[in-house]
Design a protein around this motif. Structure first.
Motif, short mmCIF file in Angstrom:
data_model
loop_
_atom_site.label_atom_id
_atom_site.label_comp_id
_atom_site.label_asym_id
_atom_site.label_seq_id
_atom_site.Cartn_x
_atom_site.Cartn_y
_atom_site.Cartn_z
N GLU A 1 104.43 24.07 22.77
CA GLU A 1 104.86 22.70 23.24
C GLU A 1 103.91 22.19 24.26
OE1 GLU A 1 106.77 21.01 21.46
OE2 GLU A 1 107.93 22.42 20.32
N THR B 1 101.62 24.65 11.81
CA THR B 1 100.77 24.15 13.14
C THR B 1 100.04 23.13 12.75
OG1 THR B 1 100.76 26.67 13.72
CG2 THR B 1 99.25 25.21 14.84
N ASP C 1 106.30 37.18 15.72
CA ASP C 1 106.81 35.71 16.09
C ASP C 1 105.62 35.01 16.56
OD1 ASP C 1 109.37 36.11 15.23
OD2 ASP C 1 110.00 36.61 17.12
N TYR C 2 105.37 33.71 16.05
CA TYR C 2 104.36 32.77 16.56
C TYR C 2 104.90 31.57 17.30
CZ TYR C 2 100.91 35.84 13.94
OH TYR C 2 100.24 36.86 13.79
N PRO C 3 105.47 31.58 18.40
CA PRO C 3 106.02 30.66 19.03
C PRO C 3 105.18 29.39 19.12
CG PRO C 3 105.61 32.21 20.52
CD PRO C 3 105.58 32.99 19.20
N TYR C 4 105.54 28.23 18.87
CA TYR C 4 104.65 27.03 19.11
C TYR C 4 104.45 26.40 20.25
CZ TYR C 4 102.33 22.54 17.92
OH TYR C 4 101.48 21.53 17.93
N ASN D 1 113.12 21.46 12.13
CA ASN D 1 113.69 22.00 13.57
C ASN D 1 113.60 20.66 14.51
OD1 ASN D 1 114.17 24.25 12.64
ND2 ASN D 1 112.40 25.12 13.05
#
Length: 729
Positions: free
Chosen positions: A524, A564, A519-522, A82
């Motif tokens: 940033e 991660t 969901d596990y949004p990163y 991504n």
């Protein structure tokens, strides 16, 4: 009459008949073998050389295919990454997205030593994004019209002529390469051309190991040819990309052969393999004299040896036949040993069969029933199936404290305990997975069986192992499914067992009822805060941000946490690339498979943070201060240029964009883009105060690309529109 030795000479007719038969057989066999070797030795020699060459060529082919698979996976991973999406598929990626993508691209450079460069071709932007390998520089963004590696661009134009993700031999700048072309048909333009592609360029030297696998025969040479008749290896006599038929007349007979073989081509002996999955064939070429020069000597020597063997055989036959009257239990003992050996082999074969069930699934029904019957297994393929996974806690200690044999016995004992405690409720078969892991395949005629409490039974197994073997284990039970679903059930059990990272040693975990995954949004922003803390040498801040970031992933699936950790390690490696004191340090690496708990993961990252902050805590170097001043001068000089950017400034200074951005941020606490905007705002306010120039002209002279953008930014920064600011001033 007595024998001279004092023993009576046997006169049993059975002995005499048997001895005459043995003498006749030995003499006849020896004579036949002698004549066969004498007259056919050359043919046998060729066959022997061919078999040895085929075995080694097969190893070379397997070695090459392993390397091809690695490069193919790298190409596919870059295409699916991504982080690469902005420069791969967007028509106008932002500077920040481009910088992050190029940093990520650099990390792929360390995967294999022979990887020379990576190109990201984006036909929407007309740019080529490179990792390295162009004119000796770091990451660069180059217009396709100025890109020096034209043969790479032709691969993208003629992509239909090449299968995706396979090695394409080519030459550039006097060096041989294998290029792996990755593309997605869903990203084609209306005219059928590709909008984007990934090219991974690997030095042809990576095949030297495979091509020199037969180096023990100095007069021989290994050559690899493609299905199209081109040489795809490189040597003095057979250069890469040469036409094989022009250098080797027998190539026409070899090409396309569905099986391996050998032939004699003039004064050369050639052994070759069948085409592999890429259509490549491996040839070993050796002077024919090198094989046959000693044949005649061997013929004579063999004849003499066989003559001696005949004499020795006759003597041995006499002695052995004298012993035929020894007790018959000698034969019985031999038979008993053979039966014992067969019984000892069955457990090992059964273990291999069970492991294959878990990894590949069952064979067709008839073969499955035959194998189950052969191993006397109670497993019922028609019933409900589950997989129990057992793993010794503190696996590294378990492996260090036990010899391989002791560890195998311990795993065998654990499997016995599990199968005994579950055997009354279902059919259970234990599979030793090696190291510290075991699996039990369970089949139920009815699920759940009466009296079956999964958690209680698994807890009983854990406690029994602790009581009798003094060993802590964690257990995970998959959900149920059909027997054909064994591999997916096994994978589900592995995913479930991974949760012991959160629950600790001695965990009893049940899978199959986890429900939908969230969901596990990163985060940033947290990663950026962590990077800033490391660059500023603030170890306590780095640890605090890291803990806050990682705690958000507790309970996440294995692949999420694994991704991660990889991103954090990649970020740390990006940080050290901007620290001059650490530029020669090898990149950080974490073997996630050896991490069993969160404290262990934390300690590993704390060690990385300490190493980085020890070098960054002293602040920026004098050289970085000079570079910051140079950046500021360049901004003051070119603020009116709309194309002013981090990349153009870095190119002027002869530095990489990522390094320039990090040094500036470390020294000033703000980004280069923020400084560019600040200077342009100062100049705009000054022009509005001191001149009557139209607002559109002020916008143009201050380097803004459009009037609307200038209005928006000016009001955002000053609280009023440009016209109102001039009126107020």
């Amino acid at each position: 009459m007595n024998h001279p030795s004092g023993r009576r000479k046997p006169r049993d007719p059975l002995f005499l008949r048997h001895f005459r038969l043995v003498v006749t057989l030995v003499a006849g066999l020896t004579l036949a073998l002698s004549l066969s070797l004498f007259f056919c030795f050359e043919r046998l020699s060729r066959q022997n050389v061919y078999e040895n060459a085929t075995a080694t060529l097969s190893q070379s082919a397997a070695f090459t295919e392993d390397l091809l698979d690695i490069c193919t996976q790298i190409t596919l991973q870059i295409q699916k990454d991504n982080t690469m999406s902005p420069i791969l598929m967007q028509s106008s990626p932002t500077n920040g997205e481009t910088m992050v993508a190029l940093d990520q691209l650099s990390q792929y450079q360390y995967i294999i030593q022979s990887l020379r460069s990576i190109y990201i071709v984006n036909n929407r932007t007309g740019k080529v994004y490179t990792s390295c390998g162009i004119e000796g520089t770091d990451n660069r963004i180059i217009d396709q019209s100025a890109f020096p590696d034209l043969s790479a661009l032709r691969l993208v134009e003629d992509y239909e002529d090449y299968p995706a993700y396979t090695a394409i031999p080519r030459q550039y700048d006097g060096e041989n390469y294998y290029t792996f072309l990755g593309y997605d048909f869903s990203h084609k333009a209306a005219d059928g051309s590709l909008n984007c592609a990934v090219l991974v360029n690997v030095s042809a030297g990576w095949l030297e190991t495979a091509a020199s696998a037969l180096g023990d025969t100095p007069e021989g040479e290994t050559v690899i040819i493609s299905a199209g008749g081109k040489v795809v290896s490189d040597s003095e006599d057979f250069p890469m990309q040469a036409d094989a038929a022009s250098l080797l007349p027998a190539a026409g007979e070899i090409l396309g052969s569905e099986t391996g073989g050998y032939l004699v081509d003039g004064d050369r002996f050639i052994a070759y393999t069948a085409p592999d999955r890429m259509g490549w064939q491996y040839l070993w070429i050796v002077p024919y004299d090198g094989i046959t020069e000693e044949v005649r000597q061997f013929q004579l020597i063999s004849f003499l040896i066989l003559a001696g063997f005949l004499a020795a055989g006759l003597i041995a036959s006499w002695i052995l036949n004298r012993r035929l009257y020894q007790p018959i239990d000698r034969f019985k003992e031999d038979i008993t040993k053979l039966q014992s050996t067969q019984r000892e082999d069955l457990p090992a074969l059964k273990q291999a069969f069970l492991r294959k069930l878990l990894s590949e699934g069952p064979p067709e029904q008839a073969a499955l029933r035959g194998e189950l019957a052969r191993f006397s297994s109670r497993l019922d393929p028609a019933g409900q199936t589950a997989v129990l996974l057992i793993k010794a806690d503190r696996a590294s200690e378990f492996e260090a404290e036990n010899t391989p044999d002791d560890a195998a016995l311990t795993r065998y004992a654990i499997l016995n305990i599990a199968c005994e405690l579950l055997g009354g409720l279902c059919a259970a078969e234990g599979a030793d997975l090696g190291r510290s892991s075991m699996a039990v395949i369970l089949t139920f005629s009815k699920y759940p069986p009466e009296g079956f409490d999964a958690f209680s039974h698994l807890t009983a197994i854990r406690d029994t192992v602790a009581r009798y073997l003094f060993l802590s284990v964690s257990l995970a039970l998959s959900g149920t499914g059909s027997f054909d679903e064994l591999p997916s059930l096994f994978q589900q059990a592995e995913e479930t067992l991974f949760q012991r990272m959160f629950t600790g040693p001695g965990s009893v975990l049940l899978g199959g009822d986890a429900g939908p995954r969230r969901d596990y949004p990163y985060p940033e922003k947290k990663e950026k805060a962590l990077s800033d803390a490391l660059l500023k040498g603030n170890l306590d801040k780095a640890k605090a941000v890291y803990l806050e970031l990682i705690e958000g992933f507790k309970g996440a699936p294995l692949y999420v946490l694994n991704t991660t950790v990889l991103r954090l390690v990649s970020m740390c490696n990006g940080v050290i690339s901007s620290v001059p004191q650490m530029k020669n340090r090898p990149p950080f690496f974490i073997n996630f498979e050896k991490i069993e708990s969160f404290p262990q993961l934390h300690e590993t990252f704390y060690g990385i943070f300490s190493a980085i902050t020890a070098c960054t805590a002293s602040g920026p170097s004098p050289r970085s201060g000079q570079q910051v001043e140079a950046v500021n001068r360049e901004i003051e000089r070119r603020f009116s240029d709309p194309s002013l950017s981090i990349e153009s400034i870095a190119e002027t200074l002869g530095l990489s964009a990522s390094y320039t951005g990090r040094i500036y941020k470390q020294a000033t606490g703000r980004t280069i883009l923020e400084r560019i905007l600040e200077v342009r705002m100062e100049k705009a306010r000054q022009m509005l105060k001191e001149s009557d120039a139209p607002v559109a002209l002020v916008s143009e002279r201050c380097g803004f690309s459009s009037d609307s953008y200038f209005y928006k930014i000016f009001k955002q920064e000053n609280g009023v529109t440009p016209a109102a600011y001039r009126k107020k001033s």
